[in-house]
Design a protein around this motif. Structure first.
Motif, PDB file in Angstrom:
ATOM      1  N   UNK A 111     -15.903   0.688  -5.537  1.00  0.00           N
ATOM      2  CA  UNK A 111     -16.013  -0.735  -5.876  1.00  0.00           C
ATOM      3  C   UNK A 111     -17.480  -1.036  -6.144  1.00  0.00           C
ATOM      4  N   UNK A 112     -17.752  -1.555  -7.322  1.00  0.00           N
ATOM      5  CA  UNK A 112     -19.128  -1.855  -7.729  1.00  0.00           C
ATOM      6  C   UNK A 112     -19.324  -3.360  -7.745  1.00  0.00           C
ATOM      7  N   UNK A 113     -20.378  -3.810  -7.074  1.00  0.00           N
ATOM      8  CA  UNK A 113     -20.716  -5.229  -7.061  1.00  0.00           C
ATOM      9  C   UNK A 113     -22.019  -5.439  -7.812  1.00  0.00           C
ATOM     10  N   UNK A 114     -22.018  -6.347  -8.751  1.00  0.00           N
ATOM     11  CA  UNK A 114     -23.222  -6.667  -9.509  1.00  0.00           C
ATOM     12  C   UNK A 114     -23.710  -8.062  -9.140  1.00  0.00           C
ATOM     13  N   UNK A 115     -24.907  -8.384  -9.538  1.00  0.00           N
ATOM     14  CA  UNK A 115     -25.468  -9.688  -9.248  1.00  0.00           C
ATOM     15  C   UNK A 115     -24.769 -10.817  -9.982  1.00  0.00           C
ATOM     16  N   UNK A 116     -23.933 -10.479 -10.959  1.00  0.00           N
ATOM     17  CA  UNK A 116     -23.236 -11.507 -11.727  1.00  0.00           C
ATOM     18  C   UNK A 116     -21.902 -11.888 -11.117  1.00  0.00           C
ATOM     19  N   UNK A 117     -21.494 -11.206 -10.051  1.00  0.00           N
ATOM     20  CA  UNK A 117     -20.138 -11.358  -9.542  1.00  0.00           C
ATOM     21  C   UNK A 117     -19.812 -12.809  -9.186  1.00  0.00           C
ATOM     22  N   UNK A 118     -20.723 -13.479  -8.487  1.00  0.00           N
ATOM     23  CA  UNK A 118     -20.419 -14.840  -8.056  1.00  0.00           C
ATOM     24  C   UNK A 118     -20.412 -15.828  -9.207  1.00  0.00           C
ATOM     25  N   UNK A 119     -20.993 -15.437 -10.348  1.00  0.00           N
ATOM     26  CA  UNK A 119     -21.012 -16.327 -11.511  1.00  0.00           C
ATOM     27  C   UNK A 119     -19.776 -16.162 -12.387  1.00  0.00           C
ATOM     28  N   UNK A 120     -19.211 -14.979 -12.406  1.00  0.00           N
ATOM     29  CA  UNK A 120     -18.099 -14.706 -13.334  1.00  0.00           C
ATOM     30  C   UNK A 120     -16.775 -14.449 -12.629  1.00  0.00           C
ATOM     31  N   UNK A 121     -16.786 -14.385 -11.294  1.00  0.00           N
ATOM     32  CA  UNK A 121     -15.567 -14.010 -10.567  1.00  0.00           C
ATOM     33  C   UNK A 121     -14.409 -14.959 -10.859  1.00  0.00           C
ATOM     34  N   UNK A 122     -14.666 -16.253 -10.807  1.00  0.00           N
ATOM     35  CA  UNK A 122     -13.596 -17.236 -10.990  1.00  0.00           C
ATOM     36  C   UNK A 122     -13.011 -17.182 -12.394  1.00  0.00           C
ATOM     37  N   UNK A 123     -13.868 -17.149 -13.418  1.00  0.00           N
ATOM     38  CA  UNK A 123     -13.356 -17.137 -14.790  1.00  0.00           C
ATOM     39  C   UNK A 123     -12.714 -15.789 -15.115  1.00  0.00           C
ATOM     40  N   UNK A 124     -13.230 -14.714 -14.510  1.00  0.00           N
ATOM     41  CA  UNK A 124     -12.615 -13.404 -14.737  1.00  0.00           C
ATOM     42  C   UNK A 124     -11.213 -13.357 -14.140  1.00  0.00           C
ATOM     43  N   UNK A 125     -11.041 -13.899 -12.933  1.00  0.00           N
ATOM     44  CA  UNK A 125      -9.723 -13.916 -12.305  1.00  0.00           C
ATOM     45  C   UNK A 125      -8.735 -14.737 -13.127  1.00  0.00           C
ATOM     46  N   UNK A 126      -9.197 -15.865 -13.647  1.00  0.00           N
ATOM     47  CA  UNK A 126      -8.324 -16.705 -14.464  1.00  0.00           C
ATOM     48  C   UNK A 126      -7.943 -15.998 -15.758  1.00  0.00           C
ATOM     49  N   UNK A 127      -8.912 -15.312 -16.384  1.00  0.00           N
ATOM     50  CA  UNK A 127      -8.624 -14.581 -17.619  1.00  0.00           C
ATOM     51  C   UNK A 127      -7.670 -13.417 -17.361  1.00  0.00           C
ATOM     52  N   UNK A 128      -7.841 -12.734 -16.223  1.00  0.00           N
ATOM     53  CA  UNK A 128      -6.975 -11.593 -15.905  1.00  0.00           C
ATOM     54  C   UNK A 128      -5.540 -12.041 -15.679  1.00  0.00           C
ATOM     55  N   UNK A 129      -5.350 -13.124 -14.912  1.00  0.00           N
ATOM     56  CA  UNK A 129      -3.998 -13.624 -14.648  1.00  0.00           C
ATOM     57  C   UNK A 129      -3.337 -14.150 -15.917  1.00  0.00           C
TER      58      UNK A 129
END
Length: 240
Positions: A111-129
């Protein structure tokens, strides 16, 4: 080779998958791949459990996780076992990397965590679903599900673009968070990454060519031997 965004620069993290068909026989090729990728997924490593540490000797800048599918506990091997897999990743290329435990020896995961995770996590989850929902309904080319999928992907890409354009702000936010949480090891590690290494001089006293600069320094630091004063010689040793 695939690419994804990393948190250290505007460049992308490079990912390579390689069926090495024996990691020991292909080690030179894998070392070459280490100069071109940040993550390398290896298949058919053909390593015994006691030989998995060999993965750590491939390249000093890469960490590793590997599995062996060769079972030596039952005595001599029979038939053809699975080849085993491994993952190599560049140390320091990502904010954090953790190993994911897998039930099968045919799997290795991180599992790789980048510094952008907290900025894109919400929109990424919405796009994935939204993409999964659109796929489950036969991937229609129009209608509300299609519109929802397209808009969510657009929002995700816009957020990634924002992160690219505000990398310095994100880095400062990370430093501030580490300092606020008194995590000084990560604070100084991130600070060190922000300090550029000193570059080499390209002009010395008006000289640009490497050979001319080298000769210039050679003349400056030349140490001349002390001069010896000639002494008189006996007549029989004097030349005519």
């Amino acid at each position: 080779m695939r690419s994804t965004y990393n948190n250290n620069s505007s460049k992308v993290a490079r990912f390579i998958s390689y069926n090495c068909k024996s990691v020991k026989r292909s080690v030179d090729c894998i070392r070459n791949l280490c100069t071109k990728a940040d993550i390398i997924a290896l298949q058919e490593t053909w390593l015994y459990p006691c030989d998995l540490h060999f993965l750590g000797t491939i390249h000093p800048d890469f960490a590793y996780i590997g599995t062996s599918a060769v079972d030596t506990s039952t005595g001599p091997m029979r038939g053809r076992p699975h080849g085993g897999v491994a993952l190599l990743w560049r140390k320091g290329a990502f904010q954090s990397v953790s190993v994911i435990s897998c039930d099968s020896v045919r799997l290795a995961a991180i599992r790789i965590t980048t510094g952008w995770n907290r900025y894109v996590k919400e929109v990424h989850e919405r796009a994935r679903l939204s993409f999964q929902e659109w796929s489950l309904h036969g991937k229609p080319s129009q209608g509300p599900l299609y519109t929802k999928m397209v808009e969510s992907r657009r929002d995700f890409k816009l957020k990634l673009k924002w992160c690219q354009n505000h990398q310095e702000q994100i880095k400062m936010d990370m430093l501030s968070t580490h300092h606020l949480n008194k995590n000084f090891s990560k604070f100084w590690k991130c600070t060190k990454k922000l300090s550029p290494e000193p570059g080499r001089s390209v002009n010395v006293d008006g000289l640009n060519e490497p050979s001319a600069i080298a000769n210039h320094f050679k003349n400056i630091f030349r140490v001349k031997p002390p001069q010896r004063h000639a002494k008189g010689r006996p007549e029989k040793y004097k030349k005519c």
